[in-house]
Design an enzyme around this catalytic site. Structure first.
Site, PDB file in Angstrom:
ATOM      1  N   PHE A  16       0.809  -1.226   0.000  1.00  0.00           N
ATOM      2  CA  PHE A  16       0.000   0.000   0.000  1.00  0.00           C
ATOM      3  C   PHE A  16       0.837   1.267   0.000  1.00  0.00           C
ATOM      4  CE2 PHE A  16       0.794  -0.133   4.585  1.00  0.00           C
ATOM      5  CZ  PHE A  16       0.951   1.220   4.880  1.00  0.00           C
ATOM      6  N   LYS A  60      -0.950  -6.665  -9.442  1.00  0.00           N
ATOM      7  CA  LYS A  60      -1.949  -6.856  -8.373  1.00  0.00           C
ATOM      8  C   LYS A  60      -1.626  -5.804  -7.311  1.00  0.00           C
ATOM      9  CE  LYS A  60      -2.926  -8.228  -4.707  1.00  0.00           C
ATOM     10  NZ  LYS A  60      -3.397  -7.279  -3.666  1.00  0.00           N
ATOM     11  N   GLU A  71      -4.969  -3.682  -2.054  1.00  0.00           N
ATOM     12  CA  GLU A  71      -6.409  -3.383  -2.064  1.00  0.00           C
ATOM     13  C   GLU A  71      -6.721  -2.098  -1.295  1.00  0.00           C
ATOM     14  OE1 GLU A  71      -4.610  -5.810  -0.769  1.00  0.00           O
ATOM     15  OE2 GLU A  71      -5.840  -7.232   0.358  1.00  0.00           O
ATOM     16  N   SER A  87       5.190  -7.032   3.329  1.00  0.00           N
ATOM     17  CA  SER A  87       5.761  -7.356   4.641  1.00  0.00           C
ATOM     18  C   SER A  87       6.560  -8.668   4.558  1.00  0.00           C
ATOM     19  CB  SER A  87       4.635  -7.484   5.664  1.00  0.00           C
ATOM     20  OG  SER A  87       3.719  -8.467   5.221  1.00  0.00           O
ATOM     21  N   CYS A 100       9.436   1.760   3.483  1.00  0.00           N
ATOM     22  CA  CYS A 100      10.334   0.645   3.813  1.00  0.00           C
ATOM     23  C   CYS A 100      11.755   1.138   4.037  1.00  0.00           C
ATOM     24  CB  CYS A 100      10.319  -0.384   2.703  1.00  0.00           C
ATOM     25  SG  CYS A 100      10.972   0.275   1.171  1.00  0.00           S
ATOM     26  N   GLU A 104       9.075  -4.343  13.007  1.00  0.00           N
ATOM     27  CA  GLU A 104       8.804  -3.235  12.092  1.00  0.00           C
ATOM     28  C   GLU A 104       7.491  -2.580  12.526  1.00  0.00           C
ATOM     29  OE1 GLU A 104       7.556  -4.117   8.007  1.00  0.00           O
ATOM     30  OE2 GLU A 104       8.739  -2.400   7.336  1.00  0.00           O
TER      31      GLU A 104
HETATM   32  P1  NAD Z   1       1.378  -6.633   2.953  1.00  0.00           P
HETATM   33  O1  NAD Z   1       2.404  -7.696   3.063  1.00  0.00           O
HETATM   34  O2  NAD Z   1       0.234  -6.658   3.893  1.00  0.00           O
HETATM   35  O3  NAD Z   1       0.722  -6.635   1.478  1.00  0.00           O
HETATM   36  C1  NAD Z   1       1.527  -6.645   0.314  1.00  0.00           C
HETATM   37  C2  NAD Z   1       0.756  -7.341  -0.802  1.00  0.00           C
HETATM   38  O4  NAD Z   1       0.494  -8.696  -0.405  1.00  0.00           O
HETATM   39  C3  NAD Z   1      -0.603  -6.705  -1.088  1.00  0.00           C
HETATM   40  O5  NAD Z   1      -0.798  -6.645  -2.483  1.00  0.00           O
HETATM   41  C4  NAD Z   1      -1.587  -7.638  -0.401  1.00  0.00           C
HETATM   42  O6  NAD Z   1      -2.829  -7.686  -1.062  1.00  0.00           O
HETATM   43  C5  NAD Z   1      -0.897  -8.985  -0.485  1.00  0.00           C
HETATM   44  N1  NAD Z   1      -1.223  -9.854   0.662  1.00  0.00           N
HETATM   45  C6  NAD Z   1      -1.585  -9.472   1.912  1.00  0.00           C
HETATM   46  N2  NAD Z   1      -1.798 -10.558   2.690  1.00  0.00           N
HETATM   47  C7  NAD Z   1      -1.563 -11.641   1.915  1.00  0.00           C
HETATM   48  C8  NAD Z   1      -1.596 -13.059   2.147  1.00  0.00           C
HETATM   49  N3  NAD Z   1      -1.921 -13.554   3.342  1.00  0.00           N
HETATM   50  N4  NAD Z   1      -1.281 -13.874   1.134  1.00  0.00           N
HETATM   51  C9  NAD Z   1      -0.942 -13.386  -0.074  1.00  0.00           C
HETATM   52  N5  NAD Z   1      -0.891 -12.060  -0.358  1.00  0.00           N
HETATM   53  C10 NAD Z   1      -1.187 -11.205   0.624  1.00  0.00           C
HETATM   54  O7  NAD Z   1       2.155  -5.235   3.020  1.00  0.00           O
HETATM   55  P2  NAD Z   1       1.555  -3.776   3.130  1.00  0.00           P
HETATM   56  O8  NAD Z   1       1.015  -3.572   4.500  1.00  0.00           O
HETATM   57  O9  NAD Z   1       0.672  -3.491   1.978  1.00  0.00           O
HETATM   58  O10 NAD Z   1       2.875  -2.911   2.922  1.00  0.00           O
HETATM   59  C11 NAD Z   1       3.766  -2.588   3.960  1.00  0.00           C
HETATM   60  C12 NAD Z   1       4.912  -3.555   4.021  1.00  0.00           C
HETATM   61  O11 NAD Z   1       5.624  -3.557   2.775  1.00  0.00           O
HETATM   62  C13 NAD Z   1       5.954  -3.169   5.060  1.00  0.00           C
HETATM   63  O12 NAD Z   1       6.366  -4.333   5.700  1.00  0.00           O
HETATM   64  C14 NAD Z   1       7.073  -2.545   4.240  1.00  0.00           C
HETATM   65  O13 NAD Z   1       8.344  -2.594   4.830  1.00  0.00           O
HETATM   66  C15 NAD Z   1       7.019  -3.391   3.023  1.00  0.00           C
HETATM   67  N6  NAD Z   1       7.661  -2.722   1.901  1.00  0.00           N
HETATM   68  C16 NAD Z   1       8.892  -3.175   1.539  1.00  0.00           C
HETATM   69  C17 NAD Z   1       9.561  -2.552   0.508  1.00  0.00           C
HETATM   70  C18 NAD Z   1      10.910  -3.023   0.087  1.00  0.00           C
HETATM   71  O14 NAD Z   1      11.391  -2.565  -0.932  1.00  0.00           O
HETATM   72  N7  NAD Z   1      11.569  -3.918   0.799  1.00  0.00           N
HETATM   73  C19 NAD Z   1       8.965  -1.472  -0.159  1.00  0.00           C
HETATM   74  C20 NAD Z   1       7.711  -1.051   0.247  1.00  0.00           C
HETATM   75  C21 NAD Z   1       7.065  -1.687   1.287  1.00  0.00           C
END
Ligand code: NAD
Length: 502
Positions: A155, A179, A182, A232, A287, A387
């Site tokens: 997000f 994708k 959401e 994450s 991140c 985090e």
């Molecule tokens: P998230 O892991 O909740 O979601 C990321 C994606 O995974 C979304 O598209 C979501 O729909 C999908 N998703 C969520 N739950 C899922 C599941 N159980 N099974 C399969 N897919 C699933 O992350 P977020 O809250 O949207 O974003 C924040 C996180 O992203 C933080 O941990 C941040 O550090 C990380 N991030 C990392 C980087 C990097 O370059 N390392 C960059 C940006 C964000």
């Protein structure tokens, strides 16, 4: 777009057009500064996943065969449109994510850098050629597209993170299925319209909105060759393992806990500015945010004073009102971040500034949490080890440079880190000693430019190929080596031995 209960439902983007979902499942999309649901987003079912991948597969066959010159002309047109119209996209981002408009524009510009890099794909895709490796034999290599690739994004950067991937994937001849999160899905649909205007053939860029079901569908689909994931750490690890199990190429970037090591000789005013910008920009939902300042004796007290002075000047509020910092993305996330302040108190840390008392310039229902500063955080506290992903900056005091490096290297994550010092020798030593993927020297958010590659170490990334730059080109292409000889009569005769060079 359809509406339910007077709310717009963000559709998919399939075959170059909006595609209204019939899955019957939707998720709420909030305006975080208002605290209200303003839209819903479609959540794909199996039929829609299959349709998205099938149209992408068909489109890729023609697109991957086009000349590089023709592909690049579309990239150039896309870059021009994006540059001219990014203000529209920034407004969409602010309305769904909450980050202030200037920050939304900033993330678009960083994504645009990757588009510009991909405009030079003819150069980046140049193969190798060795003449006369054996008598009359030449060997050369090419890089060819993989087919359909999935891009699953978080997000916090609804424009930049997908743009780390799709420009290079498309320029190298693949079709992409994005994708988005959401929580803020509309930016990706807007980008779909822009690609169409730029002349990209329908189906080469697809948006499949959805949740776990869509992610699993892409990970299991036999026609998806590769997956780029950002999110994450637990989900990144899951996506990496599932994708690899299903024979896909996967790069999965995960969470972070980034430290800023401050040496006693650092310029404390500039360091305090950097800590504020990197700790509280985008409400800490980056991140590459700095979440821990490691202060080497005796700088902590003076630095804390300078940081708190600056915190008092920050304007927190609606991102459309020229504030410095907006709300958090959802109420659930806001409450989770706020709960770490109680954890800090229980663990014996000192809350210097408590963001729960913030008075925002915005609607009372917004998901507000002000900048928070916590001193003397024990390295065993969850405030230190987990985090938090919000505007919470921890201070850890250490006696020496060595103690600071040991602390940082012991962490589970390895995304970004920075050292603040005027000692070139210490900085050089740090860049070698530290076990982190992206390092800043007096640069608090060391996101490399698009010609280099982005990605962390340890629990911050699964898979060995990073995002954009040369690594991105490598990820989205497969290498072919060709050994060639033009026959003449001297090559005749039977010989069953293994070919040897002569
Ligand atoms: P998230 O892991 O909740 O979601 C990321 C994606 O995974 C979304 O598209 C979501 O729909 C999908 N998703 C969520 N739950 C899922 C599941 N159980 N099974 C399969 N897919 C699933 O992350 P977020 O809250 O949207 O974003 C924040 C996180 O992203 C933080 O941990 C941040 O550090 C990380 N991030 C990392 C980087 C990097 O370059 N390392 C960059 C940006 C964000």
């Amino acid at each position: 777009m359809t509406t339910t209960e007077n709310l717009t439902v963000v559709p998919h983007w399939i075959d170059g057009a909006e595609f209204e979902s019939t899955s019957g499942r939707t998720a709420d999309v909030y305006d975080p500064a208002l605290g209200t649901v303003t839209k819903r987003v479609a959540l794909a079912d199996k039929e829609e996943i299959d349709r998205a991948v099938a149209t992408a597969k068909q489109a890729q066959q023609t697109w991957g065969d086009l000349s590089l010159a023709k592909r690049q002309s579309v990239l150039f047109a896309f870059r021009e449109l994006l540059n001219a119209r990014k203000g529209e996209l920034a407004e969409i981002i602010t309305s769904e994510h909450g980050k202030v408009l200037s920050d939304a524009l900033g993330e678009i510009s960083r994504g645009q850098e990757v588009v510009e890099y991909a405009c030079g794909m003819a150069d980046a895709l140049k193969g190798e050629f060795s003449e006369q490796v054996s008598t009359g034999i030449d060997v050369y290599s090419t890089r060819q597209p993989l087919g359909v690739v999935g891009i699953i994004s978080p997000f916090n950067f609804p424009a930049m993170v997908p743009a780390w991937f799709y420009p290079i994937a498309i320029a190298t001849g693949n079709a992409v299925v994005v994708k988005p999160s959401e929580k803020d899905p509309s930016a990706s649909i807007w980008i779909g319209r822009l690609w169409k205007e730029a002349g990209l053939p329908d189906g080469v860029y697809t948006v499949l909105n959805g949740d776990k079901e869509a992610v699993d569908g892409l990970l299991e689909h036999p026609d998806v060759a590769a997956v780029s994931f950002v999110g994450s750490t637990p989900i990144a690890q899951y996506v990496y393992e599932q994708g690899a199990k299903n024979g896909k190429r996967v790069q999965a970037l995960g969470g972070a806990k980034n430290h800023m090591l401050v040496l006693p000789d650092a310029d404390l005013d500039l360091t305090a500015d950097a800590a504020i910008n990197a700790g509280f920009g985008s409400a800490g939902e980056r991140c590459m945010a700095i979440s821990v300042v490691v202060a080497v004796d005796p700088v902590a007290d003076a630095l804390i004073e300078k940081v708190t002075d600056r915190m008092a000047q920050l304007r927190i509020g609606d991102g459309r009102r020229g504030c410095d910092m907006g709300p958090l993305v959802t109420k659930v996330h806001r409450d989770k971040v706020a709960s770490y302040i109680d954890v800090a108190i229980e663990d014996g840390a000192t809350v210097v500034v408590d963001g729960r008392t913030v008075e925002p310039d915005g609607d009372a229902n917004g998901f507000w949490l002000g900048p928070t500063l916590i001193d003397d955080v024990p390295s065993t506290s969850r405030v230190y080890t987990e985090e938090i992903f919000g505007p919470v900056l921890a201070i850890v005091r250490v006696q020496t440079y060595e103690e600071g490096v040991e602390l940082i290297n012991a962490g589970a994550f390895g995304n970004g880190t920075a050292i603040f010092t005027n000692d070139g020798g210490a900085a050089r030593r740090f860049q070698r000693d530290i076990r982190v993927g992206m390092v800043g020297i007096n640069v608090p958010i060391p996101v490399p430019v698009a010609t280099f590659s982005f990605g962390g170490w340890k629990d911050s990334m699964f898979g060995d190929t990073k995002a954009h730059g040369a690594e991105g080109v490598k990820f989205y292409t497969q290498l072919k080596a060709i050994t060639s000889r033009w026959l003449d009569p001297s090559h005749g005769g039977i010989n069953l031995g293994f070919p040897q060079n002569d």
